[in-house]
Design a protein around this motif. Sequence first.
Motif, PDB file in Angstrom:
ATOM      1  N   GLU A 100       0.884   4.263  -2.779  1.00  0.00           N
ATOM      2  CA  GLU A 100       0.631   5.659  -2.411  1.00  0.00           C
ATOM      3  C   GLU A 100       1.749   6.566  -2.922  1.00  0.00           C
ATOM      4  O   GLU A 100       1.491   7.682  -3.392  1.00  0.00           O
ATOM      5  CB  GLU A 100       0.488   5.780  -0.896  1.00  0.00           C
ATOM      6  N   LYS A 104       0.825  -1.206   0.000  1.00  0.00           N
ATOM      7  CA  LYS A 104       0.000   0.000   0.000  1.00  0.00           C
ATOM      8  C   LYS A 104       0.860   1.257   0.000  1.00  0.00           C
ATOM      9  O   LYS A 104       0.574   2.222  -0.732  1.00  0.00           O
ATOM     10  CB  LYS A 104      -0.924  -0.012   1.228  1.00  0.00           C
ATOM     11  N   ILE A 153      -5.222   0.716  -4.624  1.00  0.00           N
ATOM     12  CA  ILE A 153      -5.417   1.298  -3.290  1.00  0.00           C
ATOM     13  C   ILE A 153      -6.753   0.848  -2.712  1.00  0.00           C
ATOM     14  O   ILE A 153      -6.864   0.507  -1.526  1.00  0.00           O
ATOM     15  CB  ILE A 153      -5.363   2.837  -3.359  1.00  0.00           C
ATOM     16  N   SER A 154      -7.786   0.816  -3.545  1.00  0.00           N
ATOM     17  CA  SER A 154      -9.117   0.377  -3.108  1.00  0.00           C
ATOM     18  C   SER A 154      -9.081  -1.073  -2.629  1.00  0.00           C
ATOM     19  O   SER A 154      -9.681  -1.423  -1.596  1.00  0.00           O
ATOM     20  CB  SER A 154     -10.111   0.533  -4.258  1.00  0.00           C
ATOM     21  N   GLU A 199      -5.420   3.689  -8.342  1.00  0.00           N
ATOM     22  CA  GLU A 199      -6.561   3.909  -7.447  1.00  0.00           C
ATOM     23  C   GLU A 199      -7.308   2.608  -7.196  1.00  0.00           C
ATOM     24  O   GLU A 199      -7.823   2.386  -6.098  1.00  0.00           O
ATOM     25  CB  GLU A 199      -7.493   4.968  -8.039  1.00  0.00           C
ATOM     26  N   TRP A 212      -6.431  -2.666  -1.444  1.00  0.00           N
ATOM     27  CA  TRP A 212      -5.692  -2.695  -0.184  1.00  0.00           C
ATOM     28  C   TRP A 212      -6.572  -2.268   0.989  1.00  0.00           C
ATOM     29  O   TRP A 212      -6.518  -2.844   2.075  1.00  0.00           O
ATOM     30  CB  TRP A 212      -4.449  -1.803  -0.273  1.00  0.00           C
ATOM     31  N   LYS A 213      -7.399  -1.252   0.767  1.00  0.00           N
ATOM     32  CA  LYS A 213      -8.286  -0.779   1.834  1.00  0.00           C
ATOM     33  C   LYS A 213      -9.312  -1.860   2.205  1.00  0.00           C
ATOM     34  O   LYS A 213      -9.626  -2.053   3.391  1.00  0.00           O
ATOM     35  CB  LYS A 213      -9.000   0.498   1.390  1.00  0.00           C
ATOM     36  N   LYS A 214      -9.817  -2.552   1.179  1.00  0.00           N
ATOM     37  CA  LYS A 214     -10.753  -3.647   1.444  1.00  0.00           C
ATOM     38  C   LYS A 214     -10.072  -4.772   2.223  1.00  0.00           C
ATOM     39  O   LYS A 214     -10.655  -5.358   3.140  1.00  0.00           O
ATOM     40  CB  LYS A 214     -11.309  -4.185   0.120  1.00  0.00           C
ATOM     41  N   TYR A 215      -8.827  -5.070   1.845  1.00  0.00           N
ATOM     42  CA  TYR A 215      -8.069  -6.111   2.533  1.00  0.00           C
ATOM     43  C   TYR A 215      -7.841  -5.730   3.993  1.00  0.00           C
ATOM     44  O   TYR A 215      -8.006  -6.558   4.905  1.00  0.00           O
ATOM     45  CB  TYR A 215      -6.724  -6.315   1.826  1.00  0.00           C
ATOM     46  N   GLU A 216      -7.455  -4.472   4.225  1.00  0.00           N
ATOM     47  CA  GLU A 216      -7.198  -4.017   5.600  1.00  0.00           C
ATOM     48  C   GLU A 216      -8.468  -4.071   6.437  1.00  0.00           C
ATOM     49  O   GLU A 216      -8.427  -4.461   7.614  1.00  0.00           O
ATOM     50  CB  GLU A 216      -6.639  -2.593   5.578  1.00  0.00           C
ATOM     51  N   LEU A 217      -9.601  -3.675   5.825  1.00  0.00           N
ATOM     52  CA  LEU A 217     -10.873  -3.713   6.550  1.00  0.00           C
ATOM     53  C   LEU A 217     -11.256  -5.153   6.889  1.00  0.00           C
ATOM     54  O   LEU A 217     -11.680  -5.437   8.022  1.00  0.00           O
ATOM     55  CB  LEU A 217     -11.960  -3.059   5.704  1.00  0.00           C
TER      56      LEU A 217
END
Length: 218
Positions: free
Chosen positions: A95, A91, A166-167, A163, A169-174
């Motif tokens: 970024e 991630k 990044i989306s 983008e 990665w955010k789903k994975y982190e959540l």
Amino acid sequence: NKYEADVAAIQQKITTMQEEFGSGDVKSLMKEFGMLEKKYEGVCTQATKLTGLIHSILEKHYVDKVKELTKFNNTFKDKINWCLPEPSSDKYSIECKLESLADLESTVENMRPVLGELDICGKVIIKIVNVEKQKDIENTMQILSQQIEVIEGETKKIKVLLESSISMWKKYELSSENLSSWLKEREDRVRQVTGTQVNMETVDQELESLKKLQTELA
């Protein structure tokens, strides 16, 4: 030109008057005409110098803009390649690539006015150079304009890819956070059930809770 024709017309009128009335009667006119002719020649000389100076300035400006745009286009490939997402990119790396891409987009935007200045200079210079040079200038302006369009298109495509990464990665982190919370909650329930003494009155209920936990963790 118009002024040269006017001067020639005046000279013709003075010559006609000389023929009709003699040189003595138009002597003062001849003197005035001589002064006028010298002033006209002086103005023409200054105008020629000024025109040459303007053309030199425009040509230098044109060459400078061509160099600036060419330099940017030549360095673009390495910069855009670095911004491409890789399978191993984390991630933070993505970024960083997005930040670099934003800088590149800003630079492309700054190149637009440069391209506009080049277009203005080119259109003026085309009017004063030979046909071969005209074609060269037209081709150069067209190529540089097309390159900017290609660069803008590439940056937009890569921005979508970054983008999207990044989306993900955010789903994975959540998902990871939700799973950690779920496991912690189950661990607490296991400790609660196994850490207390068995109460014969509630043993069936406790066994049922353990079976439920086993089913959830299976």
